[in-house]
Design a protein around this motif. Structure first.
Motif, PDB file in Angstrom:
ATOM      1  N   ARG A  12       0.695  -1.329  -0.159  1.00  9.02           N
ATOM      2  CA  ARG A  12       0.159  -0.006   0.011  1.00  9.02           C
ATOM      3  C   ARG A  12       0.779   1.139   0.090  1.00  9.02           C
ATOM      4  O   ARG A  12       0.477   2.353  -0.813  1.00  9.02           O
ATOM      5  CB  ARG A  12      -0.804  -0.182   1.295  1.00  9.02           C
ATOM      6  CG  ARG A  12      -2.045  -0.988   1.121  1.00  9.02           C
ATOM      7  CD  ARG A  12      -3.041  -1.023   2.197  1.00  9.02           C
ATOM      8  NE  ARG A  12      -3.493   0.337   2.525  1.00  9.02           N
ATOM      9  CZ  ARG A  12      -4.327   0.606   3.367  1.00  9.02           C
ATOM     10  NH1 ARG A  12      -4.392   0.069   4.313  1.00  9.02           N
ATOM     11  NH2 ARG A  12      -4.998   1.847   3.214  1.00  9.02           N
ATOM     12  N   THR A  13       1.931   1.257   0.698  1.00 14.17           N
ATOM     13  CA  THR A  13       2.749   2.466   0.838  1.00 14.17           C
ATOM     14  C   THR A  13       3.534   2.741  -0.516  1.00 14.17           C
ATOM     15  O   THR A  13       3.605   3.827  -1.172  1.00 14.17           O
ATOM     16  CB  THR A  13       4.167   2.112   1.799  1.00 14.17           C
ATOM     17  OG1 THR A  13       3.414   2.031   3.242  1.00 14.17           O
ATOM     18  CG2 THR A  13       4.866   3.288   1.856  1.00 14.17           C
ATOM     19  N   ARG A  76      -2.754   7.006   7.667  1.00 13.61           N
ATOM     20  CA  ARG A  76      -4.007   6.165   7.647  1.00 13.61           C
ATOM     21  C   ARG A  76      -3.296   4.555   7.419  1.00 13.61           C
ATOM     22  O   ARG A  76      -3.810   3.932   8.071  1.00 13.61           O
ATOM     23  CB  ARG A  76      -4.927   6.694   6.751  1.00 13.61           C
ATOM     24  CG  ARG A  76      -6.149   5.667   6.716  1.00 13.61           C
ATOM     25  CD  ARG A  76      -7.145   6.160   5.776  1.00 13.61           C
ATOM     26  NE  ARG A  76      -7.499   7.684   5.800  1.00 13.61           N
ATOM     27  CZ  ARG A  76      -8.145   8.468   4.924  1.00 13.61           C
ATOM     28  NH1 ARG A  76      -8.279   7.657   3.748  1.00 13.61           N
ATOM     29  NH2 ARG A  76      -8.229   9.651   5.017  1.00 13.61           N
ATOM     30  N   ILE A  77      -2.497   4.601   6.427  1.00 18.65           N
ATOM     31  CA  ILE A  77      -2.057   3.410   6.155  1.00 18.65           C
ATOM     32  C   ILE A  77      -1.183   2.720   7.255  1.00 18.65           C
ATOM     33  O   ILE A  77      -1.289   1.487   7.579  1.00 18.65           O
ATOM     34  CB  ILE A  77      -1.029   3.416   4.914  1.00 18.65           C
ATOM     35  CG1 ILE A  77      -2.013   3.375   3.487  1.00 18.65           C
ATOM     36  CG2 ILE A  77      -0.449   1.887   4.765  1.00 18.65           C
ATOM     37  CD1 ILE A  77      -0.898   3.899   2.426  1.00 18.65           C
ATOM     38  N   ASP A  78      -0.597   3.438   7.970  1.00 21.21           N
ATOM     39  CA  ASP A  78       0.197   3.010   9.105  1.00 21.21           C
ATOM     40  C   ASP A  78      -0.458   2.822  10.239  1.00 21.21           C
ATOM     41  O   ASP A  78      -0.307   1.716  10.994  1.00 21.21           O
ATOM     42  CB  ASP A  78       1.442   4.254   9.649  1.00 21.21           C
ATOM     43  CG  ASP A  78       2.316   4.477   8.538  1.00 21.21           C
ATOM     44  OD1 ASP A  78       2.738   3.565   7.871  1.00 21.21           O
ATOM     45  OD2 ASP A  78       3.209   5.544   8.794  1.00 21.21           O
ATOM     46  N   VAL A  83       1.335   0.329  12.341  1.00 22.04           N
ATOM     47  CA  VAL A  83       2.926   0.654  12.103  1.00 22.04           C
ATOM     48  C   VAL A  83       3.372   2.152  12.979  1.00 22.04           C
ATOM     49  O   VAL A  83       2.389   2.923  12.593  1.00 22.04           O
ATOM     50  CB  VAL A  83       3.540   0.494  10.813  1.00 22.04           C
ATOM     51  CG1 VAL A  83       4.801   1.156  10.581  1.00 22.04           C
ATOM     52  CG2 VAL A  83       3.074  -0.808  10.143  1.00 22.04           C
ATOM     53  N   GLY A  84       4.284   2.254  13.497  1.00 17.51           N
ATOM     54  CA  GLY A  84       4.660   3.469  14.013  1.00 17.51           C
ATOM     55  C   GLY A  84       3.657   3.674  15.298  1.00 17.51           C
ATOM     56  O   GLY A  84       3.452   2.728  16.226  1.00 17.51           O
ATOM     57  N   GLY A  85       3.285   4.927  15.542  1.00 15.44           N
ATOM     58  CA  GLY A  85       2.590   5.554  16.784  1.00 15.44           C
ATOM     59  C   GLY A  85       3.014   6.698  17.261  1.00 15.44           C
ATOM     60  O   GLY A  85       3.709   7.475  16.760  1.00 15.44           O
ATOM     61  N   GLU A  86       2.692   6.885  18.544  1.00 17.28           N
ATOM     62  CA  GLU A  86       3.196   8.221  19.073  1.00 17.28           C
ATOM     63  C   GLU A  86       4.379   8.415  19.282  1.00 17.28           C
ATOM     64  O   GLU A  86       5.177   7.557  19.860  1.00 17.28           O
ATOM     65  CB  GLU A  86       2.212   8.560  20.308  1.00 17.28           C
ATOM     66  CG  GLU A  86       0.720   8.541  20.078  1.00 17.28           C
ATOM     67  CD  GLU A  86       0.489   9.450  19.529  1.00 17.28           C
ATOM     68  OE1 GLU A  86       0.919  10.737  19.888  1.00 17.28           O
ATOM     69  OE2 GLU A  86      -0.874   9.494  18.668  1.00 17.28           O
ATOM     70  N   GLY A  87       5.075   9.496  18.767  1.00 13.45           N
ATOM     71  CA  GLY A  87       6.504   9.811  18.987  1.00 13.45           C
ATOM     72  C   GLY A  87       7.538   8.764  18.212  1.00 13.45           C
ATOM     73  O   GLY A  87       8.817   8.937  18.185  1.00 13.45           O
TER      74      GLY A  87
END
Length: 88
Positions: A12-13, A76-78, A83-87
């Motif tokens: 998707r990315t 939105r994909i993440d 995947v990822g998150g705060e910080g």
């Protein structure tokens, strides 16, 4: 075998990046080519042809708006693939 979630996230990315690149190339090439008739009008005080002035600024504006759109879609994909998150 890689995780299915990671693979789907990467697909998707990659599609989003290729779409963004195609749109940017379209505007960077097509917009300057379509300004011929406007080049006969000169912008006062700048002594620049109107078509050149509008295409230069138009491509830049489309690029900046596209960056904001790309970031929102990528977040939105993440989020969809955890995947990822705060910080991060």
């Amino acid at each position: 075998m890689p995780d299915l979630n990671a693979r789907t996230h990467w697909i998707r990315t990659r599609k989003l990046m290729l779409l963004m690149l195609a749109l940017w190339l379209l505007f960077a090439i097509a917009l300057p080519l379509s300004v011929g008739p406007l080049n006969r009008i000169i912008v006062p005080y700048l002594d620049l042809p109107l078509g050149s002035f509008m295409s230069t600024h138009g491509v830049f504006i489309v690029f900046v708006i596209g960056l904001f759109w790309f970031v929102r879609r990528q977040e939105r994909i993440d989020r969809d693939h955890f995947v990822g998150g705060e910080g991060a």
